[in-house]
Enzyme design. Sequence first.
Site, PDB file in Angstrom:
ATOM      1  CE1 TYR A 201      -3.801   2.315   0.872  1.00 31.62           C
ATOM      2  CE2 TYR A 201      -2.278   3.445   2.050  1.00 31.62           C
ATOM      3  CZ  TYR A 201      -3.258   3.524   1.673  1.00 31.62           C
ATOM      4  OH  TYR A 201      -4.191   4.558   1.528  1.00 31.62           O
TER       5      TYR A 201
ATOM      6  CD1 TRP B  37       0.229   7.070  -1.472  1.00 30.72           C
ATOM      7  CD2 TRP B  37       0.211   8.478  -3.282  1.00 30.72           C
ATOM      8  NE1 TRP B  37      -0.958   7.725  -1.330  1.00 30.72           N
ATOM      9  CE2 TRP B  37      -1.005   8.668  -2.482  1.00 30.72           C
ATOM     10  CE3 TRP B  37       0.071   9.577  -4.520  1.00 30.72           C
ATOM     11  CZ2 TRP B  37      -2.170   9.415  -2.820  1.00 30.72           C
ATOM     12  CZ3 TRP B  37      -0.953  10.220  -4.572  1.00 30.72           C
ATOM     13  CH2 TRP B  37      -1.843  10.179  -3.656  1.00 30.72           C
TER      14      TRP B  37
END
Length: 767
Positions: free
Chosen positions: A111, A113
């Site tokens: 999880y 970016w």
Amino acid sequence: MPETGFRTHSAHWGVFSAGWQEGELVVRPHPGDPDPNLILQNFPKALRHEARIARPMVRRGWLERGPGADDRRGRDEYVPVSWDRALDLLAAELKRVTEAHGPAGIFGGSYGWSSAGRFHHAQSQVHRFLNFTLGGYVRSVNSYSAGASNVVLPHIVGPTEDISRRNVSWEAVAAHSEIVLAFGGMALKNSMVAGGGISRHIERGAMQAAAERGCEFILVGPLRDDLPEEARAEWLSIIPNTDTALMLALAHTLATEGLHDRAFLARYTVGWERFEGYLLGRSDGQPKDAAWAAPITGIPAEAITALARRLPGKRSLITVAHSLQRAEHGEQPVWMGLVLAAMLGQIGLPGGGYAYALGALAHTGRRQNAVSPAALPQGRNRCGEFIPVARIADMLLNPGGEYEYNGEKRRYPAPKLVYWAGGNPFHHHQDLNRLRRAFRQVETLVVHEIGWTATARHADIVLPVTMTLEREDIGSSQTDPLMVAMHKLVEPHGEARDDYAIFTALAARLGKEAEFTEGRSAREWLRHLYGKTQADLLAKGLPAPDFESFWEAGEITLPQAEDDGGILRAFREDPEGAPLPTRSGRIEIFCETIAGFGYADCPGHPAWLPPQEVPEGKAPLHLIANQPATRLHSQFDFGGHSAEKKRRGREVMRIHPLDAAPRGIADGDVVRLENGRGACLATAEVTEAVRPGVVQLPTGAWYDPEDPAEEKPLCVHGNPNVLTRDAGTSRLAQGCTGQITVVEVTRFTANLPPIRAFTPPDRVAAE
């Protein structure tokens, strides 16, 4: 050393070009960006920082004793190994686990970016690898940012994407909005970021244009700067996590004074009558009026009624920030904000109605691209097991345990191996001491990382990966017109490899290389992904340069669709012909589906549900643990811009003078924040920009325990998630509640412990 050619690249926080001057990397924002993001300046000093991981490492205890639970995770030594040795060990472990437990034996975390690039996107890479080589993995659903809204919005109005991204645009706000009531604000530090990159930051300019035209902005929140100065906003300072009570009181005034749009409610909603009984107190004996809400919210009753009377008869917009639903009962303000907007009758009109998460990311409030962005196919996951993303510690500590989620009774999976690539749960997750215990339970933890985060320090196998500047990629998103050629700007650090190279080598060892790679190199994948966009352009009769021309130019501009207001505009114009994707086809003020679940913590209509954690006793202050302004989450906390904004090497905590004075705290003092879950140090900034009774410490400082052997060690660097509560928003969504907690703050008078967050862990001689 002369300047060398600048080449294009992209990050979640902006499109830019970079080149070398006198041996230093220089980063220049895209010339078309009206409000560039300073986070770009984290790159130069991050490239060769000591926190970077230079070669594969294996935790000593795992290497000596093999897989299994181990309380030395997070404080063990590491052994450098060759790439072949690391990959052989990992391939054998993946084979062992899947042969014994199938795909359900692996949790594919990832999880995060990790990159704006659409190919070297770590989450896509690891999920593709697990799907194509092992048949799948236990996955997570929803997000830490929007865990509650992702579940409640589809029941009551429509998918989160449609309500947040394809609804109210910044263009419409600038041109049409007359009053914007912003619950939780629209802080520019949040809208500076967008997955896939962003070439133009327009939010500041849109709010300035609206304010200059006469639009009134009203900020409801405990932090004064959650709207920019350009909005010229009124600040309605509220006690944290009481927004639902204020919304109810506003609704009560509208209803009792006949200021609500009864025609809109009758045509476009269901359940008003049942909710009205609760609002007026017929169902429980307590009218939700301004006098009731005043002591709960800390806002005078006369201010509440005056605000309610300002809202009708204008192009009014109700916005609800992500932050409100990252708290106990987070579903309620999302739902009640929609009800309040429905009462005003502006939903579906340009610049009016309801906007969930406007300004939470740069994706929101923008036009959609008219062609598909590049995206790496992830394949099919044949494992049906999943958890809500914020329940990972629950799963690891209680495998097989029962829980409820969105009307289902479920059991937690029991994975033996956790594979994390692109993300840092020791940033995202709450109650880090509990998370430490959870990660000690797994048999094997594998991490791909650029730096020695706390997650990497708990891993058994640590594989060094390239950062975005060290590889080629394509930057692209659904809401930004620029597709960017992300040129390689520097050679990889040490022995770092990109995720694709790592997974290709692993797939070969597992006999699945052809399935994973489809016979393409990384550059060939870029050409293939670009080809899909090129085909879309050609099909629309638009200019479509070949890959080499695109790569040389550095960018192409993609066509964007018109701002059509999405499903809410269509629904307003034709409720029968374009019904909403809800059970009734209308806005659900009372939701039969949710009511049927029988959840006391999320009933069939929005309601005031008092939080369990309130300031008292040894924790008399609210803590707001919000997003940082100097980095994206915890990424590049060691970068130049992030480091420069720390004080005395620690994260900055803001406190009101009325709370600082009785504690003997002066600006610049190091302070200790503490509650029953843990403690951390930070440097105090005394300011009236926070509400009395509230302190604010952003997330993202790398977790740095003074003594990792302790059960609840002091984090000396300032990570607030040692303090936050690891519990779901409700049985409906099980979202995270990490935005708000309660603490005591004291001046720290002992000798200051050293900060070692960026110092690599001890290592022993290579095998």
